[in-house]
Scaffold this active site. Structure first.
Site, PDB file in Angstrom:
ATOM      1  N   PHE A   1      -2.169  -4.404  10.821  1.00 59.09           N
ATOM      2  CA  PHE A   1      -2.032  -5.827  10.512  1.00 59.09           C
ATOM      3  C   PHE A   1      -0.561  -6.270  10.598  1.00 59.09           C
ATOM      4  CE2 PHE A   1      -2.399  -9.843   8.480  1.00 59.09           C
ATOM      5  CZ  PHE A   1      -3.736 -10.189   8.412  1.00 59.09           C
ATOM      6  N   PHE A   2       0.336  -5.431  10.082  1.00 63.37           N
ATOM      7  CA  PHE A   2       1.760  -5.768  10.165  1.00 63.37           C
ATOM      8  C   PHE A   2       2.235  -5.821  11.615  1.00 63.37           C
ATOM      9  CE2 PHE A   2       1.934  -4.422   5.649  1.00 63.37           C
ATOM     10  CZ  PHE A   2       2.665  -5.481   5.125  1.00 63.37           C
TER      11      PHE A   2
ATOM     12  N   PHE B   1      -2.740 -14.906   5.064  1.00 64.18           N
ATOM     13  CA  PHE B   1      -2.483 -13.704   4.265  1.00 64.18           C
ATOM     14  C   PHE B   1      -3.719 -12.808   4.202  1.00 64.18           C
ATOM     15  CE2 PHE B   1      -1.748 -11.125   0.465  1.00 64.18           C
ATOM     16  CZ  PHE B   1      -0.428 -10.734   0.669  1.00 64.18           C
TER      17      PHE B   1
ATOM     18  N   ARG C   1      11.265  -4.136   5.593  1.00 65.56           N
ATOM     19  CA  ARG C   1      10.812  -5.372   6.241  1.00 65.56           C
ATOM     20  C   ARG C   1      11.524  -6.603   5.697  1.00 65.56           C
ATOM     21  NH1 ARG C   1       6.412  -6.491   9.485  1.00 65.56           N
ATOM     22  NH2 ARG C   1       5.564  -8.595   9.394  1.00 65.56           N
TER      23      ARG C   1
END
Length: 311
Positions: A41-42, A144, A288
């Site tokens: 997903f990231f 999200f 990140r």
């Protein structure tokens, strides 16, 4: 990431550590599948971001369509030419193996909505459109992926919750609070990067643009909302525990009669609580969000800026 960047940055991003803190008690194979899906997903989020930054609408639309298709027939896409699509298909096949067809269909419906929300974000960012606060809050629940992370509570608890539980007012409120906290705390920590990149999707940016707040005021307001999520969760958590006790006694309109369901509700609620501490830890440990150490505050040093997805 190129191999050298994987070696330099992957462990420091803490993606799998984050999931281990979210879904405590999950069987090992469930936790591994969730952790791999989260890492995917990231990466997907970064691909989407690079397609925006480099003006690649055709590449984004191609990826959008491929993900929709892979979600509905993941076994047919395990060897797709785009590694991002193949990785997604692999994750979906594994996640679909834990519970029943009803859960699988619900997960698919929720992720189709996530893909479309990312498309709306793409259009907003490429047109420079800052959504209003209310528009943003509604959209954020899909960008999200609130419902996805809540769905994943169930295989972690090894129990597919009935609709009566998922739609219970207290359970649903607790679920949304843990996710809103995570999304808005992410906005708070992402704000320096996203302002540097002239982005338009952040609660703080919507407050500045539409409510006339200064940067410092918007930060305080986002922080206030985050803190309210914590306070309200602690209150509604007690209601969910009382609800689980009623289920345990078999008196909730006859919809739940055994201790197994009550235990699953408590396990899901416990991991909702774990989201708060895990999200806080992650945003202060993961590379990140360490923008002050980057050469370019708008671009993480581990991102590959090549035109992925164009071929």
């Amino acid at each position: 990431m190129p191999a050298a960047k994987v070696e330099a940055y992957a462990d420091g991003l803490c993606y799998t550590d984050l999931m281990a803190g979210y879904y405590i008690g999950a069987p090992d194979e469930v936790l591994q599948a969730i952790a791999d899906y989260s890492a995917w997903f990231f990466v997907w989020d970064d691909r989407h971001d690079r397609d925006v930054v480099h003006g690649r609408p055709a590449a984004w639309q191609r990826l959008r369509n491929r993900l929709h298709t892979a979600l509905d027939s993941p076994k047919d896409h395990l060897y797709h030419q785009d590694p991002l699509v193949a990785g997604f298909a692999d994750s979906v096949v594994r996640l679909y193996s834990f519970l029943g067809e009803g859960w699988n269909a619900r997960f698919a419906g929720h992720f189709h909505a996530v893909i479309e929300a990312y498309d709306r974000e793409f259009r907003n960012r490429t047109s420079g459109t800052v959504p209003t606060v209310e528009e943003y809050l509604e959209l954020r629940r899909n960008t999200f992926a609130h419902w996805i992370w809540l769905d994943l509570l169930e295989p972690s608890a090894e129990y597919e919750l009935p609709a009566t539980v998922r739609e219970n007012a207290a359970y649903r409120r607790a679920a949304l609070l843990c996710q809103d906290f995570a999304a808005w705390y992410n906005d708070l920590c992402s704000l320096p990067k996203e302002i540097a990149g002239a982005e338009v999707h952040n609660l703080g940016i919507s407050l500045i643009h539409h409510e006339g707040m200064r940067l410092e005021e918007s930060v305080r307001e986002v922080r206030r909302r985050v803190e309210e999520c914590i306070t309200e969760f602690l209150d509604v958590e007690k209601e969910v525990l009382r609800y689980a006790e009623r289920i345990d006694k078999g008196i909730d309109n006859g919809s739940a009669r055994d201790a197994e369901l009550a235990a699953a509700v408590r396990a899901c609620l416990c991991n909702m609580r774990n989201w708060f501490s895990s999200v806080y830890w992650f945003h202060h440990e993961s590379g990140r969000y360490m923008v002050d150490s980057w050469d370019d505050r708008s671009t993480p040093p581990y991102v590959n800026n090549e035109a992925a997805g164009e071929k």
